[in-house]
Scaffold this active site. Structure first.
Site, PDB file in Angstrom:
ATOM      1  N   ASP A 484     -15.272 -13.948   3.591  1.00 45.27           N
ATOM      2  CA  ASP A 484     -14.468 -13.180   4.539  1.00 45.27           C
ATOM      3  C   ASP A 484     -15.185 -13.071   5.883  1.00 45.27           C
ATOM      4  O   ASP A 484     -16.392 -13.316   5.997  1.00 45.27           O
ATOM      5  CB  ASP A 484     -14.245 -11.782   3.931  1.00 45.27           C
ATOM      6  N   ASP A 554      -3.396 -11.024   5.435  1.00 47.30           N
ATOM      7  CA  ASP A 554      -3.467  -9.771   4.691  1.00 47.30           C
ATOM      8  C   ASP A 554      -2.079  -9.195   4.483  1.00 47.30           C
ATOM      9  O   ASP A 554      -1.901  -8.264   3.696  1.00 47.30           O
ATOM     10  CB  ASP A 554      -4.299  -8.744   5.467  1.00 47.30           C
TER      11      ASP A 554
HETATM   12  C1  DGJ Z   1     -10.032  -8.577   4.589  1.00 48.49           C
HETATM   13  C2  DGJ Z   1      -9.442  -9.559   3.641  1.00 48.49           C
HETATM   14  O1  DGJ Z   1      -8.456 -10.308   4.260  1.00 48.49           O
HETATM   15  C3  DGJ Z   1      -8.920  -8.823   2.413  1.00 48.49           C
HETATM   16  O2  DGJ Z   1      -8.298  -9.707   1.556  1.00 48.49           O
HETATM   17  C4  DGJ Z   1     -10.055  -8.130   1.750  1.00 48.49           C
HETATM   18  O3  DGJ Z   1     -10.956  -9.065   1.249  1.00 48.49           O
HETATM   19  C5  DGJ Z   1     -10.744  -7.192   2.715  1.00 48.49           C
HETATM   20  N1  DGJ Z   1     -11.110  -7.847   3.937  1.00 48.49           N
HETATM   21  C6  DGJ Z   1     -11.965  -6.594   2.093  1.00 48.49           C
HETATM   22  O4  DGJ Z   1     -12.693  -5.866   2.972  1.00 48.49           O
END
Ligand code: DGJ
Length: 749
Positions: A484, A554
């Site tokens: 990430d 997301d």
């Molecule tokens: C952002 C990501 O896109 C999510 O899927 C998740 O992993 C969160 N960060 C976790 O902090």
């Protein structure tokens, strides 16, 4: 010289013309009178001829500056290949080099060239590749500026199987003086005219890669990123589409940068209606000091020609990026159906809770359990511990190794989340190395999600993070890593670089990210990497080289995903598009959609779940079981299939969306049909399918009778059953060609 009937590169010594021929396109370059390179043509394939000099027109024009005395030769009126500013061309150049005496004027003349089979690697950078020499042919043209003793190598690779041309540039300083590259783009091309619309993918967090189109106008139009990542605001891609080109017909030229950092993609329409496309690292806030003997390699631009509309362009990108950009063990493998605990638990979990979810997930047929953020240091919210990549034993008493083992014992693979490029102030790493952060002395450090960006331009920082991650991956049975990255860069500076190199930091940072990916994917070739950046803020071809799948957004709402996945499909294959079924009301937009609709959207991607499956009703569990079984049965051909966009969420009122994927052998197909809002008393509806064999007879699951491909494509699939349904309705149609001995023939239709 020719190696393959589909891809050829010829050099005509007499006329000094290069003719690059791909499967369906021609690209013609000429060495001009002043020994610089001119651009003569890029478009549908034409046969070779003795001379293309008629395409090269010099006319005397008022108010132009000319190169030679008593001669009308002017770069202002010529189409060029890798132009500079300051010697009769006033448009924005491909490069600019600041010299010790303050001059920016250069004169790069043709020196020599090479044509050879295959494609070279680009040092330190992700790029498309070949597996056999025959797959592509490369032209390397060397340009030389005598005064500064410096060379520019232009690289062109034509692929045999795809209508794609990869371009990049490399500068080598052979001279005595230090040079400053203030601009060094990967490619530039002058089109004959400007009768185009510019297509791009733009948006923001939660609404990434929306399709935008605008007619070219005189002057400069551009998209870019200055955020330190390719960004969710603009994808590093543009296409020029003829105004009459549609999804499936007409001419489209795609430009995609294989890079994950700051970029610029621009089209300048000049006073003679020439459209100049320039693409590469954003020159804004960039400078690269090139010392004696040093070289600089730009990232590569993959240019695609399509005379079959936008969809034709996308299919070329899909095939090329799926098979010759993505790499490694997982490239061609069926991807496991995963469950991710993020939306199920966020930071609030312990081992017991995770095991419970995993057990239920296993019963449903899920193959990979992914533990997301919150397993390390003291992390129970977004305020702490990034950089402390050791387990939080309070939450996970048996450690990552113990947990991974328990998950493995259930018969599932185990995956783990990292955010390698970041650090929290409240962390051991920051306490020990406060200077490892990107920052400027004496200035405030702006935060994003309470975190700071590690200075990946420094090798020791990358080494350290590599050490921590590798140790965990060595110790625990981990099959998958979610990588990430949750903030952009601010106050850009590195404690390790001298003042004159501070503008190199964003590019050096990305090279550091690539280096870490390269080392980890080399040491752990069987680990499946999924890239992620607050969802899809770094969904780019550079990442795809290391991580064959990306967390798309997301925003997991099925209806929102229609736009996001539709736009993403302009470049990226289904095998790259992470798509999960989550709970309702949806966490991002609070919308309630059916479990069916959520799965029907997620099937067109790398399928998974992200919700607490222990909370599902027995009825829903049964549905989930069926969804997973369906996906597993079909995923192999879905992933490698040919994707067709049928109805766009960005056109008309966007209420009906449809797309489909057809297996390589055209014997199977999956059609997705989605209705955003229900309508009273709707008209007749049908969708015209694509990519089927006209002479194959298909049966459609749940529908009586059989239908030939021609009928389904030309008359269409009639949607009686979708009529009058309510909001957020969806349906998938699974087609299968029946074998001749099973044919039920016309009588049953
Ligand atoms: C952002 C990501 O896109 C999510 O899927 C998740 O992993 C969160 N960060 C976790 O902090």
């Amino acid at each position: 010289m020719s190696f393959s009937p589909k891809a050829m590169i010829r050099f005509n010594k007499k006329t000094k013309e290069f003719h690059l021929q791909g499967k369906d396109f021609s690209y013609i370059i000429k060495i001009l009178k002043n020994n610089q390179l001119g651009q003569l043509y890029f478009g549908k394939k034409i046969r070779d001829r003795k001379s293309f000099s008629h395409l090269y027109a010099i006319r005397s024009r008022p108010l132009v500056a000319c190169v030679y005395e008593g001669d009308s030769f002017s770069l202002d009126t010529l189409k060029q290949e890798y132009p500079s500013y300051g010697t009769t061309d006033f448009r924005e150049p491909a490069f600019q080099i600041l010299q010790e005496n303050g001059s920016r004027i250069t004169n790069f003349e043709y020196q020599h060239h090479k044509i050879y089979k295959g494609k070279p690697k680009l040092e330190g950078l992700p790029a498309t590749y070949v597996e056999k020499g025959e797959e592509a042919i490369t032209l390397e043209i060397s340009l030389y500026d005598k005064l500064i003793d410096t060379e520019i190598q232009l690289l062109y690779t034509v692929f045999s199987e795809w209508n794609a041309l990869a371009r990049s540039a490399r500068v080598v300083n052979h001279g005595q003086q230090a040079l400053n590259l203030t601009r060094i783009m990967s490619a530039s091309i002058d089109f004959f005219d400007s009768q185009f619309e510019m297509v791009h993918l733009s948006g923001s967090w939660g609404r990434e890669r929306y399709v935008k189109m605008r007619k070219l106008q005189p002057g400069i139009q551009s998209i870019s990123s200055t955020r330190g990542a390719s960004s969710s605001q603009h994808n590093p891609f543009i296409a020029l589409k003829r105004p009459d080109a549609t999804e499936h017909r007409g001419e489209v030229y795609g430009f995609s940068l294989v890079y994950s950092g700051n970029f610029l993609a621009q089209v300048e329409v000049d006073h003679y209606d020439v459209a100049r496309v320039t693409m590469g690292i954003h020159p804004f806030d960039f400078n690269w000091l090139l010392g004696q003997g040093e070289s600089f390699q730009t990232p590569e631009v993959v240019m695609v020609y399509s005379d079959q509309g936008l969809n034709g362009m996308s299919q070329t990108y899909h095939q090329l990026y799926r098979t010759r950009l993505a790499k490694g063990y997982w490239r061609d493998k069926e991807r496991p159906v995963l469950i991710n605990n993020w939306e199920a638990t966020y930071f609030h979990f312990d081992e017991e809770k995770l095991i419970k979810i995993a057990k239920t997930a296993k019963e449903l047929g899920i193959e990979l359990f992914v533990l997301d953020d919150g397993w390390f240091g003291k992390r129970n919210d977004s305020k702490t511990s990034l950089g402390d990549w050791f387990v939080n034993n309070r939450k996970l008493p048996s450690g990552i190794t113990g947990l991974a083992q328990k998950i493995n014992d259930l018969g599932m693979r185990f995956g783990l989340w990292f955010e390698p490029e970041m650090v929290s102030k409240a962390s051991r790493l920051y306490e020990q190395h406060p200077d490892w952060v990107i920052k400027v002395p004496g200035r405030r450090m702006s935060q994003g999600r309470n975190q700071y960006v590690l200075d990946f331009s420094r090798k020791e920082v990358v080494d350290h993070i590599y050490g921590m991650m590798a140790q965990i991956l060595r110790e625990a049975p981990i099959s998958y890593v979610k990588w990430d990255m949750n903030r952009y860069m601010t106050e850009i500076g590195s404690a390790d670089l001298p003042p004159e190199r501070q503008r190199e930091v964003p590019h050096r940072y990305i090279l550091g990210v690539y280096d870490l990916y390269e080392r980890l994917t080399t040491e752990f070739p069987h680990v499946l990497f999924e890239s992620c950046a607050a969802g899809g803020a770094r969904f780019d071809p550079g990442m795809l080289y290391y991580a064959p799948q990306t967390w798309t957004s997301d925003n997991t709402d099925a209806i929102e995903r229609l736009k996001i996945q539709y736009g993403t499909s302009f470049l990226y294959p289904l095998s790259a598009i992470g798509a999960h079924v989550t709970s309702v009301p949806n966490h991002q937009v609070k919308r309630i959609t059916s479990l069916e609709t959520r799965a029907h959207v997620a099937f067109f991607g790398v399928f998974g779940y992200e919700l607490d499956v222990t909370k599902l009703s027995e009825k829903d569990k049964q549905k989930v079981k069926e969804q997973i079984a369906f996906y597993k049965k079909n995923r192999k051909w879905i992933m490698n299939g040919t994707f067709y966009r049928i109805r766009s969420p960005f056109e008309d009122d966007g209420n009906i969306v449809s797309w489909m994927v057809v297996s390589e052998d055209q014997k199977e197909a999956l059609v997705g049909y989605y209705q955003v809002l229900g309508t009273a008393n709707p008209g007749f509806s049908r969708i015209l399918l694509k990519g089927l064999r006209t002479d194959y007879e298909y049966e459609i699951e749940g529908i009586d009778g059989t239908y030939f491909g021609d009928e389904l494509m030309y008359v269409g699939l009639l949607l009686e059953d979708a009529k009058g349904k309510g909001d957020f309705y969806s349906k998938i149609y699974k087609l299968k060609a029946i074998q001749s001995d099973e044919k039920v023939g016309m009588k049953n239709r």
